[in-house]
Design an enzyme around this catalytic site. Structure first.
Site, PDB file in Angstrom:
ATOM      1  N   TYR A  90     -33.874   1.475  20.012  1.00 46.92           N
ATOM      2  CA  TYR A  90     -35.049   1.947  20.056  1.00 46.92           C
ATOM      3  C   TYR A  90     -35.264   3.701  19.491  1.00 46.92           C
ATOM      4  O   TYR A  90     -36.036   3.935  18.884  1.00 46.92           O
ATOM      5  CB  TYR A  90     -35.566   2.285  21.569  1.00 46.92           C
ATOM      6  CG  TYR A  90     -35.519   0.897  22.570  1.00 46.92           C
ATOM      7  CD1 TYR A  90     -35.643  -0.294  21.814  1.00 46.92           C
ATOM      8  CD2 TYR A  90     -35.490   1.140  23.797  1.00 46.92           C
ATOM      9  CE1 TYR A  90     -35.476  -1.306  22.706  1.00 46.92           C
ATOM     10  CE2 TYR A  90     -35.348   0.019  24.344  1.00 46.92           C
ATOM     11  CZ  TYR A  90     -35.356  -1.162  24.119  1.00 46.92           C
ATOM     12  OH  TYR A  90     -35.396  -2.455  24.650  1.00 46.92           O
ATOM     13  N   GLU A 123     -56.547  20.972   6.130  1.00 46.91           N
ATOM     14  CA  GLU A 123     -56.462  19.919   7.227  1.00 46.91           C
ATOM     15  C   GLU A 123     -54.624  19.663   7.138  1.00 46.91           C
ATOM     16  O   GLU A 123     -54.298  19.296   8.438  1.00 46.91           O
ATOM     17  CB  GLU A 123     -56.949  18.554   7.154  1.00 46.91           C
ATOM     18  CG  GLU A 123     -57.056  17.795   8.101  1.00 46.91           C
ATOM     19  CD  GLU A 123     -57.568  16.478   7.691  1.00 46.91           C
ATOM     20  OE1 GLU A 123     -57.741  15.648   8.655  1.00 46.91           O
ATOM     21  OE2 GLU A 123     -58.377  16.253   6.847  1.00 46.91           O
ATOM     22  N   LEU A 178     -54.487   7.924   6.937  1.00 48.44           N
ATOM     23  CA  LEU A 178     -53.741   6.971   7.652  1.00 48.44           C
ATOM     24  C   LEU A 178     -53.476   5.484   7.131  1.00 48.44           C
ATOM     25  O   LEU A 178     -52.371   5.132   7.224  1.00 48.44           O
ATOM     26  CB  LEU A 178     -54.719   6.583   8.923  1.00 48.44           C
ATOM     27  CG  LEU A 178     -54.730   7.798  10.247  1.00 48.44           C
ATOM     28  CD1 LEU A 178     -55.789   7.125  11.206  1.00 48.44           C
ATOM     29  CD2 LEU A 178     -53.512   7.846  10.515  1.00 48.44           C
ATOM     30  N   GLU A 179     -54.464   4.918   6.141  1.00 47.08           N
ATOM     31  CA  GLU A 179     -53.936   3.702   5.524  1.00 47.08           C
ATOM     32  C   GLU A 179     -52.603   3.864   4.729  1.00 47.08           C
ATOM     33  O   GLU A 179     -52.059   3.022   4.926  1.00 47.08           O
ATOM     34  CB  GLU A 179     -55.274   3.473   4.945  1.00 47.08           C
ATOM     35  CG  GLU A 179     -56.317   3.096   5.595  1.00 47.08           C
ATOM     36  CD  GLU A 179     -57.387   4.452   5.842  1.00 47.08           C
ATOM     37  OE1 GLU A 179     -58.406   3.980   6.230  1.00 47.08           O
ATOM     38  OE2 GLU A 179     -57.016   5.625   5.788  1.00 47.08           O
ATOM     39  N   LYS A 210     -54.572   8.607  14.356  1.00 42.53           N
ATOM     40  CA  LYS A 210     -54.965  10.178  14.386  1.00 42.53           C
ATOM     41  C   LYS A 210     -55.514  10.524  15.726  1.00 42.53           C
ATOM     42  O   LYS A 210     -56.512  10.092  15.992  1.00 42.53           O
ATOM     43  CB  LYS A 210     -55.696  10.600  13.221  1.00 42.53           C
ATOM     44  CG  LYS A 210     -55.347  11.731  12.763  1.00 42.53           C
ATOM     45  CD  LYS A 210     -56.141  12.110  11.637  1.00 42.53           C
ATOM     46  CE  LYS A 210     -55.927  13.652  10.913  1.00 42.53           C
ATOM     47  NZ  LYS A 210     -56.475  13.762   9.483  1.00 42.53           N
TER      48      LYS A 210
END
EC number: 4.1.2.25
Length: 122
Positions: free
Chosen positions: A54, A21, A73-74, A101
């Protein structure tokens, strides 16, 4: 309250539980909301040098994500939040962050999976 929102900035990162992955970079959407301690000087001066650029903000997000491969993700959200806090603590009193994601490897899941984290900055 003065707040700057950057929504759905796409970053390509190595993320995932398995090596397979993580092999190909995947699109992650990052949204951040910065609550300022006081009225930003740029509101009065109209000078970009008095505000948060930005381009510099999204570059910081992109570089941090690229240099910190994560399985989940965490973890990526925490790494990004820590870097944003380190860079912006003198200006902001709160940071809200959402990491999504776009294409999780789950059959029939048609929308992104997201993790949100929020922190009051002392």
């Amino acid at each position: 309250m003065y707040r700057l929102d950057v929504t759905n900035f796409r970053v390509w990162v190595s993320i995932g539980v398995s090596e397979q992955e993580r092999y190909h970079k995947q699109p992650i959407l990052v949204s951040v909301s910065l609550v300022f301690r006081e009225e930003p000087k740029v509101c009065s001066t109209d000078e970009i040098s008095d505000g948060i650029c930005y381009a510099a903000l999204v570059s910081l997000i992109e570089q941090t994500a690229a240099n910190h491969p994560c399985a989940l993700l965490e973890r990526l959200a925490k790494v990004l939040l820590e870097k944003l806090e380190e860079s912006l603590a003198q200006f902001v009193c709160k940071i809200d962050l959402r990491v999504s994601k776009e294409r999780p490897p789950i059959p029939n899941l048609l929308s992104p999976v997201s993790f949100s984290i929020s922190k009051e900055v002392p």
